[in-house]
Each structure stands twice: as C-alpha cells, then as structure tokens.
Design a protein around this motif. Structure first.
Motif, PDB file in Angstrom:
ATOM      1  N   SER A 128       7.344   1.556  -9.241  1.00 41.38           N
ATOM      2  CA  SER A 128       7.419   3.014  -9.077  1.00 41.38           C
ATOM      3  C   SER A 128       8.189   3.384  -7.815  1.00 41.38           C
ATOM      4  CB  SER A 128       6.000   3.595  -9.012  1.00 41.38           C
ATOM      5  OG  SER A 128       5.267   2.992  -7.943  1.00 41.38           O
ATOM      6  N   SER A 129       9.014   2.487  -7.316  1.00 39.58           N
ATOM      7  CA  SER A 129       9.762   2.726  -6.083  1.00 39.58           C
ATOM      8  C   SER A 129      10.616   3.988  -6.186  1.00 39.58           C
ATOM      9  CB  SER A 129      10.670   1.524  -5.777  1.00 39.58           C
ATOM     10  OG  SER A 129      11.477   1.805  -4.641  1.00 39.58           O
ATOM     11  N   THR A 130      10.586   4.788  -5.131  1.00 39.37           N
ATOM     12  CA  THR A 130      11.404   6.002  -5.074  1.00 39.37           C
ATOM     13  C   THR A 130      12.717   5.764  -4.334  1.00 39.37           C
ATOM     14  OG1 THR A 130      10.256   6.694  -3.046  1.00 39.37           O
ATOM     15  CG2 THR A 130       9.378   7.506  -5.144  1.00 39.37           C
ATOM     16  N   VAL A 131      12.867   4.588  -3.768  1.00 39.81           N
ATOM     17  CA  VAL A 131      14.087   4.276  -3.009  1.00 39.81           C
ATOM     18  C   VAL A 131      14.592   2.874  -3.387  1.00 39.81           C
ATOM     19  CG1 VAL A 131      13.751   5.798  -1.012  1.00 39.81           C
ATOM     20  CG2 VAL A 131      12.547   3.601  -1.109  1.00 39.81           C
ATOM     21  N   PRO A 132      14.830   2.588  -4.656  1.00 37.97           N
ATOM     22  CA  PRO A 132      15.166   1.222  -5.075  1.00 37.97           C
ATOM     23  C   PRO A 132      16.468   0.682  -4.492  1.00 37.97           C
ATOM     24  CG  PRO A 132      15.526   2.766  -6.872  1.00 37.97           C
ATOM     25  CD  PRO A 132      14.802   3.525  -5.803  1.00 37.97           C
ATOM     26  N   GLU A 157       0.812  -1.218   0.000  1.00 39.68           N
ATOM     27  CA  GLU A 157       0.000   0.000   0.000  1.00 39.68           C
ATOM     28  C   GLU A 157       0.843   1.265   0.000  1.00 39.68           C
ATOM     29  OE1 GLU A 157      -2.607  -0.302   3.330  1.00 39.68           O
ATOM     30  OE2 GLU A 157      -3.940  -1.769   2.370  1.00 39.68           O
ATOM     31  N   VAL A 158       2.083   1.204   0.548  1.00 36.15           N
ATOM     32  CA  VAL A 158       2.939   2.400   0.616  1.00 36.15           C
ATOM     33  C   VAL A 158       4.074   2.342  -0.406  1.00 36.15           C
ATOM     34  CG1 VAL A 158       2.392   2.861   3.024  1.00 36.15           C
ATOM     35  CG2 VAL A 158       4.349   1.411   2.471  1.00 36.15           C
ATOM     36  N   GLY A 159       4.052   1.345  -1.280  1.00 43.45           N
ATOM     37  CA  GLY A 159       5.025   1.287  -2.365  1.00 43.45           C
ATOM     38  C   GLY A 159       6.383   0.724  -2.005  1.00 43.45           C
ATOM     39  N   LEU A 160       6.495   0.035  -0.867  1.00 44.81           N
ATOM     40  CA  LEU A 160       7.761  -0.626  -0.515  1.00 44.81           C
ATOM     41  C   LEU A 160       7.712  -2.050  -1.066  1.00 44.81           C
ATOM     42  CD1 LEU A 160       8.488   0.641   3.110  1.00 44.81           C
ATOM     43  CD2 LEU A 160       9.670   1.266   1.000  1.00 44.81           C
ATOM     44  N   TYR A 161       7.928  -2.158  -2.358  1.00 44.80           N
ATOM     45  CA  TYR A 161       7.734  -3.421  -3.060  1.00 44.80           C
ATOM     46  C   TYR A 161       8.748  -4.485  -2.647  1.00 44.80           C
ATOM     47  CZ  TYR A 161       4.912  -0.271  -5.860  1.00 44.80           C
ATOM     48  OH  TYR A 161       3.992   0.659  -6.263  1.00 44.80           O
ATOM     49  N   ALA A 162      10.010  -4.067  -2.482  1.00 44.80           N
ATOM     50  CA  ALA A 162      11.021  -5.039  -2.069  1.00 44.80           C
ATOM     51  C   ALA A 162      10.756  -5.532  -0.657  1.00 44.80           C
ATOM     52  CB  ALA A 162      12.424  -4.431  -2.164  1.00 44.80           C
ATOM     53  N   GLU A 163      10.307  -4.623   0.209  1.00 44.55           N
ATOM     54  CA  GLU A 163       9.959  -5.025   1.567  1.00 44.55           C
ATOM     55  C   GLU A 163       8.791  -6.015   1.561  1.00 44.55           C
ATOM     56  OE1 GLU A 163      11.205  -3.944   4.774  1.00 44.55           O
ATOM     57  OE2 GLU A 163      12.893  -3.417   3.510  1.00 44.55           O
ATOM     58  N   ALA A 164       7.831  -5.779   0.681  1.00 46.30           N
ATOM     59  CA  ALA A 164       6.707  -6.708   0.549  1.00 46.30           C
ATOM     60  C   ALA A 164       7.193  -8.059   0.031  1.00 46.30           C
ATOM     61  CB  ALA A 164       5.643  -6.135  -0.388  1.00 46.30           C
ATOM     62  N   GLY A 165       8.096  -8.018  -0.949  1.00 46.49           N
ATOM     63  CA  GLY A 165       8.689  -9.250  -1.460  1.00 46.49           C
ATOM     64  C   GLY A 165       9.482  -9.964  -0.383  1.00 46.49           C
ATOM     65  N   LEU A 166      10.129  -9.173   0.471  1.00 49.85           N
ATOM     66  CA  LEU A 166      10.886  -9.736   1.593  1.00 49.85           C
ATOM     67  C   LEU A 166       9.950 -10.494   2.535  1.00 49.85           C
ATOM     68  CD1 LEU A 166      13.395 -10.022   3.405  1.00 49.85           C
ATOM     69  CD2 LEU A 166      12.883  -7.746   4.319  1.00 49.85           C
ATOM     70  N   GLY A 178      21.532 -10.637  -4.358  1.00 49.96           N
ATOM     71  CA  GLY A 178      20.130 -10.262  -4.202  1.00 49.96           C
ATOM     72  C   GLY A 178      19.923  -8.769  -4.312  1.00 49.96           C
ATOM     73  N   TRP A 179      20.873  -7.994  -3.777  1.00 52.73           N
ATOM     74  CA  TRP A 179      20.794  -6.536  -3.850  1.00 52.73           C
ATOM     75  C   TRP A 179      20.710  -6.076  -5.307  1.00 52.73           C
ATOM     76  CZ3 TRP A 179      25.288  -2.743  -2.291  1.00 52.73           C
ATOM     77  CH2 TRP A 179      24.789  -1.436  -2.241  1.00 52.73           C
ATOM     78  N   GLY A 180      21.590  -6.607  -6.135  1.00 53.77           N
ATOM     79  CA  GLY A 180      21.601  -6.227  -7.539  1.00 53.77           C
ATOM     80  C   GLY A 180      20.331  -6.620  -8.259  1.00 53.77           C
ATOM     81  N   VAL A 181      19.882  -7.842  -8.034  1.00 48.21           N
ATOM     82  CA  VAL A 181      18.677  -8.340  -8.715  1.00 48.21           C
ATOM     83  C   VAL A 181      17.446  -7.551  -8.275  1.00 48.21           C
ATOM     84  CG1 VAL A 181      17.116 -10.310  -8.942  1.00 48.21           C
ATOM     85  CG2 VAL A 181      19.596 -10.659  -9.064  1.00 48.21           C
ATOM     86  N   ILE A 182      17.306  -7.359  -6.969  1.00 53.04           N
ATOM     87  CA  ILE A 182      16.131  -6.645  -6.457  1.00 53.04           C
ATOM     88  C   ILE A 182      16.128  -5.201  -6.944  1.00 53.04           C
ATOM     89  CG2 ILE A 182      14.916  -5.855  -4.387  1.00 53.04           C
ATOM     90  CD1 ILE A 182      16.180  -8.292  -2.941  1.00 53.04           C
ATOM     91  N   TYR A 183      17.317  -4.563  -6.948  1.00 52.23           N
ATOM     92  CA  TYR A 183      17.400  -3.183  -7.430  1.00 52.23           C
ATOM     93  C   TYR A 183      16.911  -3.081  -8.878  1.00 52.23           C
ATOM     94  CZ  TYR A 183      19.257   0.921  -9.679  1.00 52.23           C
ATOM     95  OH  TYR A 183      19.374   2.052 -10.443  1.00 52.23           O
ATOM     96  N   LEU A 184      17.400  -3.973  -9.732  1.00 52.83           N
ATOM     97  CA  LEU A 184      17.008  -3.939 -11.142  1.00 52.83           C
ATOM     98  C   LEU A 184      15.498  -4.129 -11.300  1.00 52.83           C
ATOM     99  CD1 LEU A 184      19.938  -5.966 -12.757  1.00 52.83           C
ATOM    100  CD2 LEU A 184      19.511  -3.496 -12.929  1.00 52.83           C
TER     101      LEU A 184
END
Length: 203
Positions: free
Chosen positions: A123-127, A57-66, A110-116
C-alpha cells in the motif's frame, strides 16, 4: 522552519527506547565505518534489526526491506573484512570497472524491481521514491562490503533522497539521523581517499 522544530520536539518526546537504540546504532555504525573499523558491522546489524519493525509500522516497505538487506550485507561484509584464516584482509581501494557495472546494475535494476513489488504488492504511497532510496543504498552497501572508496558517494545519493522522504513521512528523528549520516559520509569519503592513496604509494 518552526513547524519542523516543533514536530522534531514532539517526536523526540514520544520516541521509544527502541527508536533511540536504532538511531544510536546507526550513528555508531557510520562513525566506525569512517574509521575503517570492522565493528561497524555488529552495530549495523543491531540497528537494522530494530529499524525493520519501526519502518513497517509507517508503511515504508522498501526501507524495511533495505534494513533486512543491510543485515545480510553486514554479515557478508564482516566476513570479507576479516577474511578466512591465512588470507589477507580486504584493503580500501577504488572500485574497478566491473564493480562499477555491478553497482549500477544493483542501483537501477533494483529500482525497477523494488518499484514493481511496492506498486503491486503493498500500500506504499511513494513507491518510486522509496524504491530509489533503497536501491541506491543497496548499491552503496555492496561497495562498502567490498571496502571501496566510492561507497560513500553512492550512499550519499541514497541519503540525499531519503532525507525529504523521511520528512514527508514525518519521521523527523530518522531524517535528522540521515542528515548527520550525509555529513559524516563526506568526511568518510575524504578519509578513505587518503587511505587508498597511501596504500597505492606503499604498494
């Protein structure tokens, strides 16, 4: 400081019951982990399942994936901790060299893959930031599933970066929870060091 206190008060006033359940499950999970109690996994699965929706809901997609990864790793860890009938349970111990290599691969790869993924498909503002928090937490959770002492150190690397990220997104309640988890992880590391040493002496 007063601004953050006012924001925390305001957020707590508008916190849904689902958010409270997620936070309480997170607290229960880390306290059970510190005690080396397998019931940390059911608590973690419940909390993570709820948190996925809240973070999306707040756009933290990687955190949601985590959080989704936590669910999978919790099932895996639950199995490893209990093991199959007739096999000894997994013991608390220090990570081996091979396990450290896997840990570093998960964290940096994982950092590289998730960032890409975040950069190109969301639409993440903090990838960069979001990806690092998630990849280090992935690595720490893998070590936790293996019942390795160093899981607390790696998880606290994630927590250290997650705290300002959550404040930045004005998720003050989750930031406060992460500060609590950071503190508990320090004591968890000390407790697990003692367990590992005792097992080494009695082996």
């Amino acid at each position: 400081m007063q601004q953050w206190i006012d924001l925390l008060t305001e957020q707590m006033r508008h916190t849904t019951w689902l958010e409270w359940v997620a936070v309480l499950m997170g607290v229960a999970e880390v306290l059970l982990a510190r005690k080396n109690n397998v019931w940390l996994y059911p608590a973690g699965i419940a909390g993570s399942a709820i948190t996925i929706t809240l973070l999306l809901e707040v756009g933290l997609y990687a955190e949601a994936g985590l959080s989704a990864y936590y669910v999978v790793m919790s099932i895996y860890g639950w199995y490893l901790w209990l093991r199959q009938t007739g096999k000894p349970p997994l013991k608390v111990a220090w990570a081996t060299r091979n396990e450290w290599m896997i840990t570093l691969l998960i964290a940096f790869g994982g950092w590289g893959v998730i960032y890409l993924l975040l950069h190109h498909f969301t639409s993440s503002t903090v990838p960069v930031w979001d990806a690092w928090v998630s990849s280090t937490a992935w690595a720490g959770t893998w070590l936790l599933a293996r019942r390795r002492v160093e899981n607390w150190v790696v998880l606290n690397v994630s927590n250290l970066f997650a705290i300002p990220l959550l404040f930045h997104k004005q998720l003050i309640l989750f930031a406060a929870l992460t500060i609590f988890l950071f503190i508990v992880a320090i004591f968890g590391f000390v407790d697990w060091m003692k367990i590992a040493r005792q097992k080494a002496y009695t082996a």
